[in-house]
Scaffold this active site. Structure first.
Site, PDB file in Angstrom:
ATOM      1  CD  GLU A 212      -2.172   0.482   4.607  1.00 17.10           C
ATOM      2  OE1 GLU A 212      -3.317   0.954   4.437  1.00 17.10           O
ATOM      3  OE2 GLU A 212      -1.196   0.813   3.922  1.00 17.10           O
ATOM      4  CD  GLU A 358       0.237  -1.134   0.952  1.00 15.27           C
ATOM      5  OE1 GLU A 358       0.010   0.095   0.921  1.00 15.27           O
ATOM      6  OE2 GLU A 358      -0.647  -1.991   1.064  1.00 15.27           O
TER       7      GLU A 358
END
Length: 660
Positions: A212, A358
């Site tokens: 991320e 995710e």
């Protein structure tokens, strides 16, 4: 911009533990491994390394595989070991994951941890020895190696993910891959060390370079994506780390996530966050979820390009209230408005495979959250997108986990309704990514290994549908055209059609996915030539060749009244913001099938969200087109869409409507 998971504190009450200590010097060489029963017969094992072909991941024989897994965090955090070992048993948890069909585990780690291990520094972590007597005396690196042995025993594969620079439960909040004395070079060195240590161990088959990367354009530091070698360019960082890893082990998969924001057409990374009229200069998405930049600036791994996988993240409204959740939405709108422009195009264009690193969240607490979960689940099943569910851990604050708080009981509803339908199965049995070991162990009767999966030509459906017929165009206006085509045929059955559109000599892109054999192409411009093609997809993910092309030239025209009228009404206002709606009325004598409303933001105002319509904003000009359910309006009838915005809510002077 997303607000991501924070890990709540866990009390270790009344359990026998090995206390967390300061790093202790230990040999960097692999420690002796515990003896485990052989996973298969005595024949030499077949290597399980993977590579890519177009948008597919395949084994060394070219057989297509499907990576369907879960995340188990803790090694990335201050504890420097899997969470849950204060209660659950490491082998039981690992065996249960395999028995339930999970074939790969994404393991978050930190650069700090890798450098500690590289320097021979380990810790004796908090582990309940009453629940894990086999871990007595092991440091955290030895526990990790022991767990890899368990994965081999039970047929699981592993993906490593540098979740953060520092070993910190909230380390993922920091936006980039370096921090303090953990420099970009040390980030690369950490990856090189762990790759070299396990380069002959085909249990670890994938490396997710950095979790991320994110940040807004007015923040520092922040991650960007472009063609530069700037320190904050994540494209360059992922390429550099990937190439240095592949120089050591050319057979491991390299996963590159997206970022958070990306400049809109005509804007640059130097553009302010918003224009003077407050319209945005950037596209925003989830942390790690914005891969728009890969279209113009694709990752280049050189001679090992066939090891590249793109890996976006995606979440629902209980994690963050993204604009696309504020109105009505469904799988089609999410696909067309969010997933395709941010990352699905990479799969549809056959550029590279996608692995959703995710996704997940709580189930049964919010209807919109459940709708999003099921929509993404169905998309991944339809396209056979690889994925690792977030997460196994129950102590993920905003998503919960597959395990409940005792680390022993599974959330059966979440597992059965959300995850199990998109775990790799063949003839009712789970499929291991190992060529010899079944999920759950060699004696498992509920799974098969890769060798069994492809033995004797027993593959699933690999036959692509025939190409659809050439689209016919009718009811062509300056703004829209209706396309119809002859159906494709398939040995099992066609599930959907993808409509591709090209303007002039530009490459064709997918603009819609539909279940039937017609599509109303909207948002066209007058006096413009378009090329439309269609391709078919079946349930196994096989895609047909493109249909013959249909060239459509729209007549001259613009955003005149077009048979409809738009009326603006302010319904609510507050300090700095407002809410309103626009009524779209059919002023003609025949039914209209679609409509588009446009207006320019009055000075000091901007539109934040729209419901019952699809919004695009360019240069301060808003365009709202109908949703699939409210485009048809009978003569003299009307429909309404709503919106919220910032500013005073002044009525626009150039509100107009076009219909077709």
């Amino acid at each position: 911009m997303s607000v991501k998971r924070s890990v709540r504190g866990v009390a270790l009450a009344a359990c026998v533990v090995v206390g967390l200590s300061a790093p202790a010097t230990a040999s960097a060489a692999p420690p002796p491994r515990a003896a485990l029963p052989p996973a298969a017969d005595s024949a030499a094992p077949t290597a399980d390394w993977l590579h890519t072909e177009g948008n597919k991941i395949v084994d060394e024989s070219g057989n297509q595989v499907w990576l369907t897994g879960v995340n188990w965090f803790g090694f990335n955090a201050t504890e420097r070991v899997f969470h849950g070992l204060w209660s659950g048993n490491i082998e039981t948890i690992t065996r249960q994951m395999a028995e339930r069909g999970i074939n790969i585990v994404r393991v978050p780690i930190s650069t700090q941890l890798l450098l500690e291990w590289k320097a021979g520094q380990t810790v004796m972590p908090n582990v309940n020895l009453a629940a894990n007597p086999e871990l007595a005396g092991m440091n955290n690196l030895q526990i990790f190696d022991h767990w890899l042995d368990l994965c081999e025993k039970y047929g699981l594969k592993v993906m490593l993910d540098v979740h953060s620079a520092e070993a910190d439960n909230s380390g993922h909040i920091y936006p980039v891959w370096w921090k303090g004395n953990l420099t970009p070079e040390k980030f690369y060195q950490g990856w090189e060390w762990v790759t070299a240590r396990y380069k002959t161990n085909d249990t670890i088959v994938a490396m997710d370079i950095k979790n991320e990367p994110h940040g807004q354009p007015n923040e520092s530091p922040r991650a960007k994506w472009d063609g530069s070698t700037d320190v904050d360019n994540f494209k360059h960082a992922c390429e550099t780390a990937g190439r240095r890893i592949l120089a050591i082990n050319p057979k491991v998969l390299i996963l590159c996530e997206g970022i958070e924001t990306y400049p809109r057409p005509g804007k640059t990374w130097e553009s302010p966050k918003t224009n003077p009229d407050l319209s945005p200069n950037y596209y925003n998405n989830w942390w790690g979820g914005n891969l728009r930049g890969a279209r113009e600036f694709p990752i280049d791994l050189g001679a090992n390009q066939d090891q590249l996988v793109y890996s976006p993240h995606d979440y629902g409204p209980l994690v963050y209230e993204q604009p696309w959740f504020q109105g009505d939405f469904d799988k089609t709108s999410l696909t067309n408005d969010v997933w395709r422009p941010n990352w699905l195009y990479l799969h549809e264009d056959d550029t590279a495979p996608l692995l959703i690193g995710e996704w997940g969240g709580r189930l049964g607490q919010d209807a919109r959250q459940d709708k999003w979960l099921k929509a993404l689940r169905d998309l991944m099943g339809e396209y056979k997108l690889h994925h690792t569910f977030w997460c196994l851990n129950p102590n993920s604050g905003d998503t919960g986990g597959l395990l409940l708080d005792d680390w022993k009981t599974w959330d059966e509803t979440k597992y059965n309704q959300i995850l199990k339908p998109v775990l790799w199965q063949h003839n009712g049995k789970f499929v291991s990514l190992d060529h010899q070991v079944r999920l759950g162990g060699a004696a498992s009767t509920t799974s098969i290994n890769l060798t069994e999966r492809y033995a004797g030509g027993s593959a699933d459906d690999t036959v692509a549908p025939t190409a659809p017929g050439r689209p016919a165009a009718s009811d062509v206006t300056a703004n829209a055209a209706t396309l119809t085509w002859a159906a494709a045929t398939d040995n099992v059955g066609v599930t959907s059609y993808e409509v591709l559109r090209a303007v002039g000599t530009a490459p064709a892109t997918v603009v819609a996915t539909v279940s039937g054999t017609s599509y109303r192409a909207g948002n066209l411009s007058g006096d413009t030539t378009y090329t439309f093609t269609v391709r078919a997809r079946d349930a196994a993910g096989n895609v047909s060749a493109l249909s013959p092309a249909r060239i459509v030239t729209t007549p001259a025209g613009g955003n005149g009244d077009g048979g409809c009228a738009a009326t603006y009404q302010l319904t609510n206002a507050w300090q700095g913001g407002f809410q309103g709606d626009i009524q779209v009325k059919n002023t003609g004598t025949a039914q209209i099938s679609s409509w588009t409303v446009t207006w320019t933001n009055p000075s000091g105002t901007t539109i934040s969200s729209v419901w019952n319509g699809k919004l695009t904003t360019t240069g301060g000009k808003n365009t709202v087109s109908n949703e699939p359910y409210n485009g048809k309006v009978a003569p003299q009838a009307s429909t309404t869409f709503g919106f919220t915005g910032t500013g005073a809510g002044t009525a626009p002077a150039d509100l107009s409507c076009a219909a077709s």
